[in-house]
Design an enzyme around this catalytic site. Sequence first.
Site, PDB file in Angstrom:
ATOM      1  N   SER A   1       0.807  -1.223   0.000  1.00 10.86           N
ATOM      2  CA  SER A   1       0.000   0.000   0.000  1.00 10.86           C
ATOM      3  C   SER A   1       0.842   1.277   0.000  1.00 10.86           C
ATOM      4  CB  SER A   1      -0.943   0.003   1.201  1.00 10.86           C
ATOM      5  OG  SER A   1      -0.232  -0.178   2.399  1.00 10.86           O
TER       6      SER A   1
ATOM      7  N   VAL B   1      -4.055  -7.679  14.287  1.00  9.29           N
ATOM      8  CA  VAL B   1      -2.672  -7.189  14.193  1.00  9.29           C
ATOM      9  C   VAL B   1      -2.484  -5.878  14.949  1.00  9.29           C
ATOM     10  CG1 VAL B   1      -2.341  -8.342  11.978  1.00  9.29           C
ATOM     11  CG2 VAL B   1      -2.996  -5.938  12.008  1.00  9.29           C
TER      12      VAL B   1
ATOM     13  N   HIS C   1     -13.310   0.700  15.179  1.00 14.36           N
ATOM     14  CA  HIS C   1     -13.964  -0.443  15.830  1.00 14.36           C
ATOM     15  C   HIS C   1     -13.367  -0.541  17.228  1.00 14.36           C
ATOM     16  CE1 HIS C   1     -16.025  -4.106  16.523  1.00 14.36           C
ATOM     17  NE2 HIS C   1     -15.058  -4.946  16.217  1.00 14.36           N
TER      18      HIS C   1
ATOM     19  N   GLY D   1     -15.598   0.729   3.078  1.00 19.20           N
ATOM     20  CA  GLY D   1     -14.820   1.884   2.654  1.00 19.20           C
ATOM     21  C   GLY D   1     -15.191   2.411   1.279  1.00 19.20           C
TER      22      GLY D   1
END
Length: 332
Positions: free
Chosen positions: A56, A88, A111, A137
């Site tokens: 990314s 993670v 969240h 998203g």
Amino acid sequence: MVKVVKVYYDDEVSMDILKDKTVAVIGYGNQGEAQAKNMRDSGVHVILGLRPSGSSWKRAEKDGFEVYTIEEAVKRADIVHILIPDLVQPKVYREHIEPYLREGQALGFSHGFNIHYKQIVPPEYVDVIMVAPKSPGKRVREKYLEGFGVPALVAVYQDYTGNAKDLALAMAKAIGCTRAGVIETTFKDETESDLIGEQLVLVGGLIELIKKGFEVLVELGYPPELAYFEACNEAKLIMDLIYERGFTGMLKAVSDTAKYGGLTVGPKVIDDHVKENMKKFAERVRSGEFAKEWISKADKASEVLEELMKPIEEHEIEKVGRFIRKMSGLER
């Protein structure tokens, strides 16, 4: 007792608190990309904190963002908005975020899982907030570009500066959510209701309802293709009607035969026994039992999920579904 919620709209919320502040979005996935782009387009200074080796990084740079390592982004930011997967987050937080936090910063989440279940325990000298758009998203971004937005939840877990709520609302506005409406909640309620909804209805319950309906039709001798249309394919049409018009609007849109059959048989199929079963598994979420089980599998989550998905992938409904989707032009 039913809780009364407070809803905030665009004209009630100011973004002034974000002036001269930097938001570091950690992660550039589904929510990370959408929220980062929306906030940037709303005039907020947004940077990205990513792994140098991650795919990314280049994508975010190509999209015009300043991209840094997570540690460097935390050092440069006033708000650290953590939008990476639940399992993670704790490791990334401990190794790359917590050591670099300073007094008065804010930690943001979409969240509440890791805060509510104490997998992340923030220092007392930071604000801890949540801004949780209630859409994937892609839709968060699409609705923003259309000049509207999606509803969201906001919550404050820790208010060190005294400005945490204003900050959460300002971020929600920057993402475009106050255009639709933002509901104030708590980390506890968001986390538990989200997990319960996923397990009982949206992911767990819905798949099993459709799958078992398909199996019954096939076992009674109907062609699998017809079974797929009736048990699965048309479910989207019904859900679209419910989404747009509610239960009553949907019932007014279907045939009288469908209406009568559904209203007389539905409660007998999904009966009080099913409801009691739902409550039992909802309690697993509320007690923390589900979180404990899922967290214990963090190191082998991919393998566990792969094994759990095998029976679904190999089920006849998937084979028939691919055929129907090709017929409909949805797959090649």
